[in-house]
Design a protein around this motif. Structure first.
Motif, PDB file in Angstrom:
ATOM      1  N   MET A 141     -26.261  -0.881  21.301  1.00  0.00           N
ATOM      2  CA  MET A 141     -26.039   0.305  22.096  1.00  0.00           C
ATOM      3  C   MET A 141     -24.545   0.510  22.354  1.00  0.00           C
ATOM      4  O   MET A 141     -24.044   1.626  22.284  1.00  0.00           O
ATOM      5  N   PHE A 142     -23.850  -0.575  22.674  1.00  0.00           N
ATOM      6  CA  PHE A 142     -22.409  -0.465  22.912  1.00  0.00           C
ATOM      7  C   PHE A 142     -21.686  -0.036  21.638  1.00  0.00           C
ATOM      8  O   PHE A 142     -20.745   0.756  21.699  1.00  0.00           O
ATOM      9  N   ILE A 143     -22.129  -0.537  20.476  1.00  0.00           N
ATOM     10  CA  ILE A 143     -21.484  -0.210  19.214  1.00  0.00           C
ATOM     11  C   ILE A 143     -21.690   1.265  18.892  1.00  0.00           C
ATOM     12  O   ILE A 143     -20.759   1.959  18.464  1.00  0.00           O
ATOM     13  N   ASN A 144     -22.886   1.795  19.099  1.00  0.00           N
ATOM     14  CA  ASN A 144     -23.162   3.198  18.837  1.00  0.00           C
ATOM     15  C   ASN A 144     -22.325   4.102  19.740  1.00  0.00           C
ATOM     16  O   ASN A 144     -21.828   5.143  19.315  1.00  0.00           O
ATOM     17  N   ASN A 145     -22.174   3.709  20.998  1.00  0.00           N
ATOM     18  CA  ASN A 145     -21.368   4.486  21.940  1.00  0.00           C
ATOM     19  C   ASN A 145     -19.901   4.472  21.520  1.00  0.00           C
ATOM     20  O   ASN A 145     -19.219   5.492  21.599  1.00  0.00           O
ATOM     21  N   HIS A 146     -19.439   3.324  21.064  1.00  0.00           N
ATOM     22  CA  HIS A 146     -18.048   3.200  20.614  1.00  0.00           C
ATOM     23  C   HIS A 146     -17.809   4.082  19.387  1.00  0.00           C
ATOM     24  O   HIS A 146     -16.757   4.730  19.270  1.00  0.00           O
ATOM     25  N   ILE A 147     -18.744   4.119  18.462  1.00  0.00           N
ATOM     26  CA  ILE A 147     -18.623   4.949  17.262  1.00  0.00           C
ATOM     27  C   ILE A 147     -18.609   6.426  17.643  1.00  0.00           C
ATOM     28  O   ILE A 147     -17.829   7.215  17.100  1.00  0.00           O
ATOM     29  N   LYS A 148     -19.433   6.824  18.608  1.00  0.00           N
ATOM     30  CA  LYS A 148     -19.439   8.217  19.068  1.00  0.00           C
ATOM     31  C   LYS A 148     -18.103   8.607  19.677  1.00  0.00           C
ATOM     32  O   LYS A 148     -17.583   9.689  19.437  1.00  0.00           O
ATOM     33  N   ILE A 149     -17.536   7.700  20.453  1.00  0.00           N
ATOM     34  CA  ILE A 149     -16.239   7.977  21.076  1.00  0.00           C
ATOM     35  C   ILE A 149     -15.166   8.119  19.999  1.00  0.00           C
ATOM     36  O   ILE A 149     -14.321   9.017  20.063  1.00  0.00           O
ATOM     37  N   GLN A 150     -15.187   7.280  18.990  1.00  0.00           N
ATOM     38  CA  GLN A 150     -14.205   7.380  17.911  1.00  0.00           C
ATOM     39  C   GLN A 150     -14.366   8.683  17.141  1.00  0.00           C
ATOM     40  O   GLN A 150     -13.377   9.323  16.776  1.00  0.00           O
ATOM     41  N   GLN A 151     -15.599   9.095  16.886  1.00  0.00           N
ATOM     42  CA  GLN A 151     -15.832  10.347  16.177  1.00  0.00           C
ATOM     43  C   GLN A 151     -15.359  11.533  17.012  1.00  0.00           C
ATOM     44  O   GLN A 151     -14.750  12.467  16.495  1.00  0.00           O
ATOM     45  N   THR A 152     -15.629  11.495  18.307  1.00  0.00           N
ATOM     46  CA  THR A 152     -15.188  12.566  19.189  1.00  0.00           C
ATOM     47  C   THR A 152     -13.665  12.629  19.231  1.00  0.00           C
ATOM     48  O   THR A 152     -13.072  13.708  19.167  1.00  0.00           O
ATOM     49  N   THR A 153     -13.038  11.472  19.310  1.00  0.00           N
ATOM     50  CA  THR A 153     -11.579  11.417  19.311  1.00  0.00           C
ATOM     51  C   THR A 153     -11.023  11.954  17.995  1.00  0.00           C
ATOM     52  O   THR A 153     -10.046  12.717  17.985  1.00  0.00           O
TER      53      THR A 153
END
Length: 67
Positions: free
Chosen positions: A1-13
């Motif tokens: 779950m933490f990894i998926n959230n981190h990937i979403k943040i990177q994509q948004t950035t």
């Protein structure tokens, strides 16, 4: 779950970075175009302002009247 959230943040950035670059590129192109036009117009304006003086110098065949 933490990894998926981190990937979403990177994509948004990355999306925001891409969007900011696009807007900054358009601003840079616009300012560059404006500066080129300003320089071209300024040179023509200077030459047009000098045209009467060039005619006077040609008619008098001298520039001694300038001092």
């Amino acid at each position: 779950m933490f990894i998926n959230n981190h990937i979403k943040i990177q994509q948004t950035t990355s999306d925001y970075d891409r969007m900011a670059f696009k807007y900054l590129l358009w601003i840079f192109i616009s300012i560059s175009y404006w500066l080129c036009m300003l320089l071209m117009y300024h040179e023509q304006k200077h030459f047009i302002m000098m045209a009467p003086q060039l005619f006077i110098n040609y008619e008098l065949k001298s520039v001694s009247h300038l001092s």
